[in-house]
Scaffold this motif. Structure first.
Motif, short mmCIF file in Angstrom:
data_model
loop_
_atom_site.label_atom_id
_atom_site.label_comp_id
_atom_site.label_asym_id
_atom_site.label_seq_id
_atom_site.Cartn_x
_atom_site.Cartn_y
_atom_site.Cartn_z
N ASP A 233 0.91 -1.27 -0.03
CA ASP A 233 -0.13 0.14 -0.14
C ASP A 233 0.78 1.30 0.00
OD1 ASP A 233 -1.58 2.14 0.87
OD2 ASP A 233 -2.76 0.98 2.09
N GLU A 234 0.86 2.05 -0.99
CA GLU A 234 1.71 3.08 -1.35
C GLU A 234 0.97 4.36 -1.01
OE1 GLU A 234 5.33 2.82 -1.92
OE2 GLU A 234 5.25 2.23 -4.08
N ALA A 235 0.15 4.33 -0.16
CA ALA A 235 -0.91 5.59 -0.16
C ALA A 235 -0.08 7.03 0.15
CB ALA A 235 -2.13 5.14 1.00
N HIS A 236 0.92 6.60 1.11
CA HIS A 236 1.75 7.81 1.74
C HIS A 236 2.92 7.87 0.96
CE1 HIS A 236 -1.29 8.70 4.58
NE2 HIS A 236 -1.55 7.51 4.60
N ALA A 237 3.13 7.30 -0.07
CA ALA A 237 4.56 7.21 -0.91
C ALA A 237 4.18 7.57 -2.33
CB ALA A 237 5.09 5.77 -0.85
N THR A 238 3.09 7.42 -3.05
CA THR A 238 2.87 7.64 -4.39
C THR A 238 3.01 9.12 -4.68
OG1 THR A 238 1.12 5.96 -4.54
CG2 THR A 238 1.08 7.44 -6.32
N GLY A 239 3.78 9.19 -5.81
CA GLY A 239 4.21 10.74 -6.17
C GLY A 239 5.15 11.46 -5.32
N LEU A 240 5.89 10.85 -4.51
CA LEU A 240 6.90 11.54 -3.53
C LEU A 240 8.28 10.91 -3.91
CD1 LEU A 240 5.26 11.69 -0.01
CD2 LEU A 240 5.06 13.11 -1.94
N TYR A 241 8.48 9.78 -4.52
CA TYR A 241 9.81 9.15 -4.80
C TYR A 241 10.29 9.56 -6.36
CZ TYR A 241 9.63 7.76 0.11
OH TYR A 241 9.30 7.93 1.38
N VAL A 242 11.19 8.62 -6.51
CA VAL A 242 11.72 8.87 -8.00
C VAL A 242 10.77 8.84 -8.91
CG1 VAL A 242 12.32 6.44 -8.01
CG2 VAL A 242 13.76 8.15 -9.41
N ASP A 243 10.86 9.77 -9.99
CA ASP A 243 9.87 9.85 -10.92
C ASP A 243 8.30 9.77 -10.59
OD1 ASP A 243 9.59 10.51 -13.69
OD2 ASP A 243 9.74 8.37 -14.21
N GLY A 244 8.11 10.20 -9.24
CA GLY A 244 6.67 10.32 -9.05
C GLY A 244 6.02 9.13 -8.63
N GLY A 245 6.91 8.01 -8.39
CA GLY A 245 6.59 6.55 -7.98
C GLY A 245 6.50 6.70 -6.59
N GLY A 246 6.55 5.49 -5.97
CA GLY A 246 6.41 5.21 -4.53
C GLY A 246 7.81 4.66 -3.99
#
Ligand SMILES: Cc1ncc(COP(=O)(O)O)c(C=O)c1O
Length: 416
Positions: A233-246
């Motif tokens: 579950d990448e709810a709090h990670a999506t968009g925040l890491y490399v290239d907008g991923g989690g």
């Protein structure tokens, strides 16, 4: 006649007595600052005269307020419609759904993605559709994963938070039990029908109340050793890491994780959930996830806003600005004497007692900083906290103001 109704008055009084009653405080807009109203029940809210800084939102990149995201939602409403009008399986499948799903699949390195009307619906629908025989679940997993496990009506084994040794011990013990109970049949891990049990390991990647990050690579090693699938579950990670991923993208684990779930409602500034994975996984969910089929499709403006936000998460400097604020705040809190656990954008100040947490919340609110106390059932009793979450749109002065308010409030309440 016997009263067969529900004693709500008593229930609410008990919550109040135990300092566990929640109230709602409306705000004029969703951004890094806003005018809040005091809780007012069913009365009309009256907004405070002073603006407050918001340091508790999941709108991590501050994109709810971005003109480009707002315009995308406006355009979708005008050209596609304000709502989907039906389940995606009937007439509610539109071009904007396909657009955001294509971009999500690309970002998550998956064959295909599918959106749901919320992250909660994505978790519950996906876990129940997979019908696992056994789920191994981190003890601090989000309530929507826990509810998915409950609804799936299978054996759920919890393992210690972010602890691969505990997961290994639980999997080994479960394998041994299955072997012992099926020793007349060939192979271990067998169901009563003699089939090999299906196992699913389920974990948040970034834990929303603790700021911790799951040891995904070790979890994948164990999954491969025992033949299980992994759902993250990448709810709090999506968009925040490399290239907008989690975190899955940050660690290059796309090919080892079977189900990548996330929400559109946090960094992606919209509403809705998604699952990314293989073509077969998505086709199965389209057919068998009840929260997908028996629910109206995500609203087109929400899909379009999320798509534009994901584009900005990938191609603007918003992520960089967020992480600068995170470093500034974490350093400031630690210098002040707070021990800040975790290694993500979520900075918990764990005070323990719920009264202390409420007092700290109130003292911060007096200084025009909003960070609500987190109490049971969201966190265990005795581990109450404030959950400080900066946004990309806070400037340096906002972060300094937040730190000064936390110092003064902590001293006033006697916590520092
Ligand atoms: C880890 C986690 N998973 C799932 C959800 C549910 O997502 P949504 O708010 O989109 O229903 C949340 C949000 O509260 C969450 O924190």
């Amino acid at each position: 006649m016997e009263d067969r109704g529900f004693d709500l008055e008593n229930r609410l009084a008990t919550l109040e007595e135990n300092e566990l009653k929640r109230t709602l405080s409306p705000v004029d807009r969703v951004a890094e600052r806003g005018y809040f109203a005091q809780p007012c029940g069913s009365e009309l809210p009256v907004l405070d005269s002073e603006e407050a800084l918001v340091f508790a939102s999941n709108n991590y990149l501050g994109l709810t307020d971005d003109q480009r995201v707002q315009n995308a939602a406006r355009r979708a409403a005008a050209t596609v419609g304000t709502g989907s009008g039906a389940s995606r399986l009937v007439t509610g499948d539109t071009m904007v759904h396909r657009d955001v799903e294509r971009l999500l699949a690309e970002t998550k390195g998956a064959e295909r993605a599918l959106t749901f009307s919320s992250g909660y619906a994505a978790n519950v629908g996906t876990i129940t559709a997979l019908e696992p025989d056994v789920i191994f679940s981190d003890e601090l997993n989000h309530a929507s994963l826990v509810d998915g496990c409950r609804l799936a009506d299978c054996e759920t084994v919890t393992y210690d938070h972010c602890d691969p040794d505990s997961l290994r011990a639980e999997m080994a013990a479960r394998a041994q039990r299955a072997e012992a109970s099926t020793d007349s049949r060939s192979g271990s891990k067998a169901t009563p029908d003699g089939e090999t049990e299906s196992w699913l390991i389920v974990t948040d990647s970034v834990f929303s109340m603790d700021g911790t990050v799951a040891p995904l690579s070790e979890i994948c090693d164990l999954a491969e050793e025992f033949g299980a699938w992994v759902m993250v579950d990448e709810a709090h990670a999506t968009g925040l890491y490399v290239d907008g991923g989690g975190v899955v993208q940050a660690e290059g684990l796309e090919d080892r994780i079977h189900v990548q779930m996330g929400t559109l409602s946090k960094a992606l500034a919209s509403q809705g959930g998604y699952v990314a994975g293989s073509d077969d996984l998505i086709a199965c969910l389209v057919n068998e996830a009840r929260s997908f089929g028996f629910s109206t499709g995500l609203a087109p403006p929400a899909a379009a806003a999320a798509s534009e936000a994901l584009h900005l998460a990938r191609h603007s400097d918003a992520r960089e600005r967020l992480w600068e604020n995170v470093t500034h705040l974490r350093d400031g809190l630690e210098t002040m004497g707070w021990d800040v656990p975790g290694e993500s954008q979520i900075l918990p100040i764990v005070v323990g007692d719920r009264r202390d947490a409420l007092a700290l919340e109130a003292a911060l609110r007096d200084r025009n900083v909003v960070a609500p106390a987190i109490r049971p059932p969201t966190v265990p009793d005795g581990e109450c906290r404030l959950r400080i979450a900066p946004m990309a749109t806070h400037d340096q002065a906002d972060v300094v103001a937040c730190l000064e308010a936390i110092r003064a409030a902590s001293e006033e309440v006697g916590l520092l």
